[in-house]
Design a protein around this motif. Structure first.
Motif, PDB file in Angstrom:
ATOM      1  N   ALA A 235      -6.404  -0.820  16.185  1.00  0.00           N
ATOM      2  CA  ALA A 235      -5.249  -0.265  15.463  1.00  0.00           C
ATOM      3  C   ALA A 235      -4.838  -1.185  14.314  1.00  0.00           C
ATOM      4  O   ALA A 235      -3.659  -1.473  14.119  1.00  0.00           O
ATOM      5  N   TYR A 236      -5.821  -1.623  13.525  1.00  0.00           N
ATOM      6  CA  TYR A 236      -5.567  -2.505  12.383  1.00  0.00           C
ATOM      7  C   TYR A 236      -4.526  -1.909  11.438  1.00  0.00           C
ATOM      8  O   TYR A 236      -3.721  -2.621  10.827  1.00  0.00           O
ATOM      9  N   PHE A 237      -4.554  -0.583  11.285  1.00  0.00           N
ATOM     10  CA  PHE A 237      -3.703   0.118  10.323  1.00  0.00           C
ATOM     11  C   PHE A 237      -2.232   0.032  10.702  1.00  0.00           C
ATOM     12  O   PHE A 237      -1.359   0.204   9.853  1.00  0.00           O
ATOM     13  N   HIS A 238      -1.946  -0.248  11.965  1.00  0.00           N
ATOM     14  CA  HIS A 238      -0.572  -0.364  12.444  1.00  0.00           C
ATOM     15  C   HIS A 238      -0.154  -1.841  12.505  1.00  0.00           C
ATOM     16  O   HIS A 238       0.776  -2.246  11.817  1.00  0.00           O
ATOM     17  N   GLU A 239      -0.857  -2.637  13.313  1.00  0.00           N
ATOM     18  CA  GLU A 239      -0.476  -4.037  13.457  1.00  0.00           C
ATOM     19  C   GLU A 239      -0.562  -4.792  12.137  1.00  0.00           C
ATOM     20  O   GLU A 239       0.296  -5.629  11.835  1.00  0.00           O
ATOM     21  N   PHE A 240      -1.571  -4.503  11.346  1.00  0.00           N
ATOM     22  CA  PHE A 240      -1.785  -5.203  10.079  1.00  0.00           C
ATOM     23  C   PHE A 240      -1.502  -4.285   8.894  1.00  0.00           C
ATOM     24  O   PHE A 240      -2.184  -4.332   7.875  1.00  0.00           O
ATOM     25  N   ARG A 241      -0.463  -3.468   9.032  1.00  0.00           N
ATOM     26  CA  ARG A 241      -0.124  -2.512   7.980  1.00  0.00           C
ATOM     27  C   ARG A 241       0.186  -3.210   6.663  1.00  0.00           C
ATOM     28  O   ARG A 241      -0.047  -2.633   5.588  1.00  0.00           O
ATOM     29  N   SER A 242       0.714  -4.427   6.713  1.00  0.00           N
ATOM     30  CA  SER A 242       1.058  -5.147   5.486  1.00  0.00           C
ATOM     31  C   SER A 242      -0.179  -5.505   4.674  1.00  0.00           C
ATOM     32  O   SER A 242      -0.082  -5.792   3.472  1.00  0.00           O
ATOM     33  N   VAL A 243      -1.339  -5.490   5.324  1.00  0.00           N
ATOM     34  CA  VAL A 243      -2.615  -5.736   4.638  1.00  0.00           C
ATOM     35  C   VAL A 243      -3.336  -4.421   4.375  1.00  0.00           C
ATOM     36  O   VAL A 243      -3.819  -4.163   3.262  1.00  0.00           O
ATOM     37  N   ALA A 244      -3.412  -3.581   5.399  1.00  0.00           N
ATOM     38  CA  ALA A 244      -4.228  -2.366   5.321  1.00  0.00           C
ATOM     39  C   ALA A 244      -3.654  -1.329   4.369  1.00  0.00           C
ATOM     40  O   ALA A 244      -4.391  -0.759   3.542  1.00  0.00           O
ATOM     41  N   SER A 245      -2.372  -1.029   4.470  1.00  0.00           N
ATOM     42  CA  SER A 245      -1.795   0.029   3.633  1.00  0.00           C
ATOM     43  C   SER A 245      -1.887  -0.305   2.145  1.00  0.00           C
ATOM     44  O   SER A 245      -2.286   0.556   1.341  1.00  0.00           O
ATOM     45  N   PRO A 246      -1.547  -1.532   1.711  1.00  0.00           N
ATOM     46  CA  PRO A 246      -1.743  -1.860   0.287  1.00  0.00           C
ATOM     47  C   PRO A 246      -3.194  -1.751  -0.155  1.00  0.00           C
ATOM     48  O   PRO A 246      -3.460  -1.364  -1.298  1.00  0.00           O
ATOM     49  N   ALA A 247      -4.130  -2.083   0.730  1.00  0.00           N
ATOM     50  CA  ALA A 247      -5.547  -1.962   0.371  1.00  0.00           C
ATOM     51  C   ALA A 247      -5.919  -0.508   0.125  1.00  0.00           C
ATOM     52  O   ALA A 247      -6.648  -0.190  -0.830  1.00  0.00           O
ATOM     53  N   VAL A 248      -5.411   0.383   0.961  1.00  0.00           N
ATOM     54  CA  VAL A 248      -5.680   1.815   0.787  1.00  0.00           C
ATOM     55  C   VAL A 248      -5.056   2.311  -0.508  1.00  0.00           C
ATOM     56  O   VAL A 248      -5.697   3.025  -1.300  1.00  0.00           O
ATOM     57  N   LEU A 249      -3.814   1.944  -0.750  1.00  0.00           N
ATOM     58  CA  LEU A 249      -3.114   2.409  -1.953  1.00  0.00           C
ATOM     59  C   LEU A 249      -3.787   1.901  -3.222  1.00  0.00           C
ATOM     60  O   LEU A 249      -3.920   2.651  -4.201  1.00  0.00           O
ATOM     61  N   ALA A 250      -4.214   0.647  -3.216  1.00  0.00           N
ATOM     62  CA  ALA A 250      -4.894   0.098  -4.391  1.00  0.00           C
ATOM     63  C   ALA A 250      -6.208   0.816  -4.642  1.00  0.00           C
ATOM     64  O   ALA A 250      -6.565   1.124  -5.791  1.00  0.00           O
ATOM     65  N   PHE A 251      -6.936   1.091  -3.575  1.00  0.00           N
ATOM     66  CA  PHE A 251      -8.202   1.813  -3.710  1.00  0.00           C
ATOM     67  C   PHE A 251      -7.980   3.214  -4.252  1.00  0.00           C
ATOM     68  O   PHE A 251      -8.697   3.661  -5.171  1.00  0.00           O
ATOM     69  N   LEU A 252      -6.989   3.933  -3.721  1.00  0.00           N
ATOM     70  CA  LEU A 252      -6.745   5.299  -4.174  1.00  0.00           C
ATOM     71  C   LEU A 252      -6.282   5.319  -5.637  1.00  0.00           C
ATOM     72  O   LEU A 252      -6.674   6.217  -6.398  1.00  0.00           O
ATOM     73  N   ALA A 253      -5.481   4.338  -6.025  1.00  0.00           N
ATOM     74  CA  ALA A 253      -5.038   4.267  -7.419  1.00  0.00           C
ATOM     75  C   ALA A 253      -6.212   4.020  -8.349  1.00  0.00           C
ATOM     76  O   ALA A 253      -6.326   4.640  -9.425  1.00  0.00           O
ATOM     77  N   ALA A 254      -7.112   3.125  -7.948  1.00  0.00           N
ATOM     78  CA  ALA A 254      -8.294   2.837  -8.767  1.00  0.00           C
ATOM     79  C   ALA A 254      -9.208   4.038  -8.844  1.00  0.00           C
ATOM     80  O   ALA A 254      -9.784   4.337  -9.905  1.00  0.00           O
ATOM     81  N   ALA A 255      -9.362   4.746  -7.714  1.00  0.00           N
ATOM     82  CA  ALA A 255     -10.209   5.936  -7.720  1.00  0.00           C
ATOM     83  C   ALA A 255      -9.648   7.009  -8.635  1.00  0.00           C
ATOM     84  O   ALA A 255     -10.387   7.699  -9.338  1.00  0.00           O
TER      85      ALA A 255
END
Length: 259
Positions: A235-255
Protein backbone atom coordinates in the motif's frame (compact mmCIF):
# COMPACT_ATOMS: atom_id res chain seq x y z
CA UNK A 1 -24.57 6.15 -10.59
CA UNK A 2 -24.48 2.93 -12.55
CA UNK A 3 -23.23 1.93 -15.98
CA UNK A 4 -24.58 -1.15 -17.75
CA UNK A 5 -22.07 -3.47 -19.42
CA UNK A 6 -22.50 -5.43 -22.62
CA UNK A 7 -23.62 -8.46 -20.60
CA UNK A 8 -26.18 -6.45 -18.65
CA UNK A 9 -24.23 -6.16 -15.38
CA UNK A 10 -24.68 -2.86 -13.53
CA UNK A 11 -21.41 -1.27 -12.41
CA UNK A 12 -21.58 1.38 -9.68
CA UNK A 13 -19.26 4.34 -10.11
CA UNK A 14 -18.53 7.62 -8.40
CA UNK A 15 -17.41 10.99 -9.77
CA UNK A 16 -15.79 13.77 -7.76
CA UNK A 17 -14.46 17.14 -8.85
CA UNK A 18 -13.87 18.70 -12.23
CA UNK A 19 -10.98 18.89 -14.64
CA UNK A 20 -9.04 16.30 -16.58
CA UNK A 21 -10.56 12.86 -15.87
CA UNK A 22 -8.53 10.35 -13.86
CA UNK A 23 -9.85 6.81 -13.42
CA UNK A 24 -8.69 5.10 -10.21
CA UNK A 25 -8.80 1.30 -10.17
CA UNK A 26 -8.69 -0.56 -6.83
CA UNK A 27 -7.20 -3.87 -5.78
CA UNK A 28 -8.70 -7.33 -5.71
CA UNK A 29 -11.90 -7.81 -3.70
CA UNK A 30 -12.02 -4.10 -2.88
CA UNK A 31 -14.47 -1.39 -3.87
CA UNK A 32 -13.97 2.33 -4.50
CA UNK A 33 -13.21 3.07 -0.82
CA UNK A 34 -9.68 1.71 -1.45
CA UNK A 35 -8.85 5.24 -2.64
CA UNK A 36 -10.60 7.29 0.04
CA UNK A 37 -7.50 8.29 2.06
CA UNK A 38 -5.70 9.85 -0.90
CA UNK A 39 -8.50 11.41 -2.97
CA UNK A 40 -7.58 14.90 -1.68
CA UNK A 41 -4.14 14.51 -3.27
CA UNK A 42 -5.76 14.66 -6.70
CA UNK A 43 -7.93 17.72 -6.19
CA UNK A 44 -8.34 19.69 -9.40
CA UNK A 45 -9.09 16.57 -11.45
CA UNK A 46 -12.31 14.78 -12.27
CA UNK A 47 -11.86 11.61 -10.24
CA UNK A 48 -13.70 8.49 -11.34
CA UNK A 49 -13.81 5.42 -9.11
CA UNK A 50 -15.90 2.28 -9.40
CA UNK A 51 -16.99 -0.83 -7.58
CA UNK A 52 -15.78 -3.94 -9.35
CA UNK A 53 -18.49 -6.43 -10.23
CA UNK A 54 -18.91 -8.52 -7.12
CA UNK A 55 -18.25 -5.58 -4.79
CA UNK A 56 -19.95 -2.51 -3.34
CA UNK A 57 -23.09 -1.36 -5.10
CA UNK A 58 -22.31 -3.18 -8.35
CA UNK A 59 -24.08 -6.35 -9.42
CA UNK A 60 -22.57 -9.58 -8.17
CA UNK A 61 -23.16 -12.28 -10.78
CA UNK A 62 -21.86 -15.73 -9.86
CA UNK A 63 -19.95 -16.38 -13.05
CA UNK A 64 -16.38 -16.32 -14.34
CA UNK A 65 -14.58 -13.00 -13.79
CA UNK A 66 -11.42 -11.99 -15.65
CA UNK A 67 -9.14 -8.98 -15.52
CA UNK A 68 -9.81 -8.46 -19.22
CA UNK A 69 -13.54 -8.51 -18.51
CA UNK A 70 -13.07 -5.98 -15.72
CA UNK A 71 -11.45 -3.69 -18.31
CA UNK A 72 -14.64 -3.91 -20.36
CA UNK A 73 -16.55 -2.82 -17.26
CA UNK A 74 -14.31 0.26 -17.01
CA UNK A 75 -15.08 1.08 -20.64
CA UNK A 76 -18.80 0.85 -19.84
CA UNK A 77 -18.28 3.50 -17.15
CA UNK A 78 -16.40 5.77 -19.57
CA UNK A 79 -19.19 5.31 -22.11
CA UNK A 80 -21.85 6.12 -19.53
CA UNK A 81 -20.00 9.34 -18.71
CA UNK A 82 -19.59 10.22 -22.39
CA UNK A 83 -15.79 10.23 -22.07
CA UNK A 84 -13.72 9.34 -25.10
CA UNK A 85 -10.60 8.89 -22.97
CA UNK A 86 -9.08 9.46 -19.53
CA UNK A 87 -5.89 9.04 -17.55
CA UNK A 88 -5.86 5.69 -15.73
CA UNK A 89 -4.18 4.78 -12.42
CA UNK A 90 -4.52 1.17 -11.33
CA UNK A 91 -2.98 -0.51 -8.30
CA UNK A 92 -2.58 -4.21 -7.50
CA UNK A 93 -5.33 -6.08 -9.41
CA UNK A 94 -6.46 -2.67 -10.66
CA UNK A 95 -3.07 -2.39 -12.34
CA UNK A 96 -3.66 -5.69 -14.05
CA UNK A 97 -7.00 -4.46 -15.31
CA UNK A 98 -5.38 -1.21 -16.43
CA UNK A 99 -2.95 -3.20 -18.56
CA UNK A 100 -5.83 -4.73 -20.50
CA UNK A 101 -7.51 -1.37 -20.80
CA UNK A 102 -4.42 0.09 -22.45
CA UNK A 103 -3.94 -3.01 -24.64
CA UNK A 104 -7.51 -3.52 -25.84
CA UNK A 105 -8.70 0.10 -25.84
CA UNK A 106 -5.62 2.24 -26.55
CA UNK A 107 -7.69 5.19 -27.70
CA UNK A 108 -9.40 5.37 -24.29
CA UNK A 109 -6.18 5.75 -22.23
CA UNK A 110 -4.38 9.10 -22.35
CA UNK A 111 -1.70 8.18 -19.81
CA UNK A 112 -1.22 5.10 -17.67
CA UNK A 113 0.05 4.55 -14.12
CA UNK A 114 0.56 0.98 -12.92
CA UNK A 115 1.11 0.51 -9.19
CA UNK A 116 2.26 -2.54 -7.19
CA UNK A 117 1.21 -4.89 -9.96
CA UNK A 118 2.59 -7.53 -12.34
CA UNK A 119 2.10 -8.98 -15.83
CA UNK A 120 0.73 -12.18 -14.31
CA UNK A 121 2.05 -15.40 -12.85
CA UNK A 122 3.20 -16.91 -16.13
CA UNK A 123 5.97 -14.32 -16.58
CA UNK A 124 5.98 -12.20 -13.43
CA UNK A 125 7.33 -12.57 -9.92
CA UNK A 126 4.76 -14.05 -7.55
CA UNK A 127 4.37 -14.03 -3.76
CA UNK A 128 5.79 -17.00 -1.90
CA UNK A 129 3.90 -20.12 -0.93
CA UNK A 130 4.49 -19.17 2.70
CA UNK A 131 2.52 -15.95 2.19
CA UNK A 132 -0.24 -17.78 0.36
CA UNK A 133 -0.60 -20.26 3.23
CA UNK A 134 -0.66 -17.49 5.82
CA UNK A 135 -3.39 -15.62 3.95
CA UNK A 136 -5.45 -18.80 3.70
CA UNK A 137 -5.60 -19.10 7.51
CA UNK A 138 -8.80 -17.28 8.62
CA UNK A 139 -7.35 -16.63 12.06
CA UNK A 140 -4.36 -14.79 10.61
CA UNK A 141 -5.57 -13.34 7.32
CA UNK A 142 -6.28 -9.77 8.41
CA UNK A 143 -3.05 -9.32 10.37
CA UNK A 144 -0.92 -10.90 7.64
CA UNK A 145 -2.56 -8.71 5.02
CA UNK A 146 -1.96 -5.58 7.10
CA UNK A 147 1.72 -6.44 7.49
CA UNK A 148 2.01 -6.99 3.74
CA UNK A 149 0.38 -3.62 3.09
CA UNK A 150 2.12 -1.38 5.63
CA UNK A 151 5.37 -1.04 7.54
CA UNK A 152 5.36 -1.96 11.26
CA UNK A 153 6.12 1.65 12.23
CA UNK A 154 3.15 2.97 10.27
CA UNK A 155 0.79 0.37 11.70
CA UNK A 156 1.89 1.26 15.22
CA UNK A 157 0.98 4.90 14.63
CA UNK A 158 -2.18 4.29 12.59
CA UNK A 159 -4.63 1.91 14.29
CA UNK A 160 -7.18 2.10 11.48
CA UNK A 161 -9.75 1.72 10.13
CA UNK A 162 -8.07 0.53 6.94
CA UNK A 163 -9.46 0.77 3.42
CA UNK A 164 -7.40 -1.93 1.70
CA UNK A 165 -8.48 -5.13 3.45
CA UNK A 166 -11.31 -6.03 1.09
CA UNK A 167 -15.00 -5.26 0.82
CA UNK A 168 -16.67 -6.84 3.88
CA UNK A 169 -20.02 -6.97 2.07
CA UNK A 170 -18.75 -9.26 -0.71
CA UNK A 171 -20.37 -12.68 -0.91
CA UNK A 172 -17.86 -15.52 -0.59
CA UNK A 173 -18.38 -16.68 -4.16
CA UNK A 174 -17.45 -13.22 -5.46
CA UNK A 175 -14.22 -13.24 -3.43
CA UNK A 176 -13.36 -16.53 -5.05
CA UNK A 177 -14.16 -15.17 -8.50
CA UNK A 178 -11.87 -12.17 -7.88
CA UNK A 179 -9.03 -14.40 -6.69
CA UNK A 180 -9.25 -16.58 -9.78
CA UNK A 181 -9.42 -13.55 -12.09
CA UNK A 182 -6.28 -12.07 -10.59
CA UNK A 183 -4.41 -15.38 -10.50
CA UNK A 184 -5.17 -16.08 -14.17
CA UNK A 185 -4.11 -12.65 -15.39
CA UNK A 186 -1.57 -12.83 -18.22
CA UNK A 187 -1.11 -9.71 -20.35
CA UNK A 188 2.49 -10.48 -21.31
CA UNK A 189 1.97 -10.76 -25.06
CA UNK A 190 -0.04 -7.55 -25.21
CA UNK A 191 2.24 -5.31 -23.13
CA UNK A 192 4.54 -4.34 -26.06
CA UNK A 193 1.51 -2.96 -27.91
CA UNK A 194 0.71 -0.35 -25.24
CA UNK A 195 1.03 3.14 -26.72
CA UNK A 196 0.06 5.27 -23.71
CA UNK A 197 2.79 7.02 -21.75
CA UNK A 198 3.34 4.75 -18.78
CA UNK A 199 4.69 5.18 -15.25
CA UNK A 200 5.19 2.17 -13.00
CA UNK A 201 5.34 2.62 -9.22
CA UNK A 202 6.22 -0.01 -6.64
CA UNK A 203 7.38 -0.19 -3.04
CA UNK A 204 10.89 -1.56 -2.56
CA UNK A 205 9.71 -3.71 0.36
CA UNK A 206 6.62 -5.16 -1.34
CA UNK A 207 6.63 -8.96 -1.12
CA UNK A 208 2.89 -9.31 -1.74
CA UNK A 209 3.55 -8.39 -5.37
CA UNK A 210 7.35 -8.49 -5.47
CA UNK A 211 9.07 -5.25 -6.44
CA UNK A 212 10.99 -6.93 -9.26
CA UNK A 213 7.77 -6.78 -11.28
CA UNK A 214 8.16 -3.01 -11.71
CA UNK A 215 11.23 -3.16 -13.93
CA UNK A 216 9.87 -6.24 -15.67
CA UNK A 217 6.83 -4.23 -16.76
CA UNK A 218 8.95 -1.20 -17.65
CA UNK A 219 11.14 -3.32 -19.92
CA UNK A 220 8.09 -4.83 -21.59
CA UNK A 221 6.04 -1.65 -22.21
CA UNK A 222 7.54 0.71 -24.82
CA UNK A 223 8.87 3.90 -23.26
CA UNK A 224 7.68 3.02 -19.76
CA UNK A 225 9.54 4.20 -16.67
CA UNK A 226 9.68 2.51 -13.27
CA UNK A 227 10.05 4.33 -9.95
CA UNK A 228 10.53 2.56 -6.64
CA UNK A 229 9.28 4.02 -3.37
CA UNK A 230 11.94 3.28 -0.78
CA UNK A 231 10.71 1.42 2.30
CA UNK A 232 7.17 0.99 1.02
CA UNK A 233 5.15 -2.21 1.04
CA UNK A 234 2.08 -3.03 -1.06
CA UNK A 235 0.00 0.00 0.00
CA UNK A 236 2.78 2.43 -0.99
CA UNK A 237 0.15 4.82 -2.38
CA UNK A 238 -1.35 5.29 1.09
CA UNK A 239 1.54 5.09 3.57
CA UNK A 240 3.91 6.96 1.26
CA UNK A 241 1.32 9.24 -0.32
CA UNK A 242 3.63 12.25 0.17
CA UNK A 243 6.00 10.61 -2.33
CA UNK A 244 3.67 8.60 -4.56
CA UNK A 245 0.89 11.11 -5.27
CA UNK A 246 3.26 13.93 -6.36
CA UNK A 247 5.06 11.44 -8.61
CA UNK A 248 1.77 10.53 -10.29
CA UNK A 249 0.72 14.16 -10.68
CA UNK A 250 4.08 15.18 -12.14
CA UNK A 251 3.95 12.31 -14.61
CA UNK A 252 0.39 13.12 -15.70
CA UNK A 253 1.25 16.80 -16.13
CA UNK A 254 4.27 15.93 -18.27
CA UNK A 255 2.23 13.49 -20.34
CA UNK A 256 -0.41 16.16 -20.95
CA UNK A 257 2.26 18.63 -22.03
CA UNK A 258 3.50 16.16 -24.63
CA UNK A 259 0.07 15.80 -26.27
Amino acid sequence: MHATTVDGTRIAYQVRGTGQPLVLLAGQSNNHTWWDPILPDFAGRRLITLDWRGTGESDKPDEVYTTRGFAQDVVAVLDDLGLDSANVYGTSMGGRVAQWLAIDYPQRVDALVLGCTSPGAAHGYERSQEIRKALADPARTERVLLELMYSPAWLAENPGPYCVLGDPTMPSYAKGRHLVASNRHDAWDGLPTITASTLILHGTDDIFSPAANAQLLADRIPGARAELVKGARHAYFHEFRSVASPAVLAFLAAAQDRT
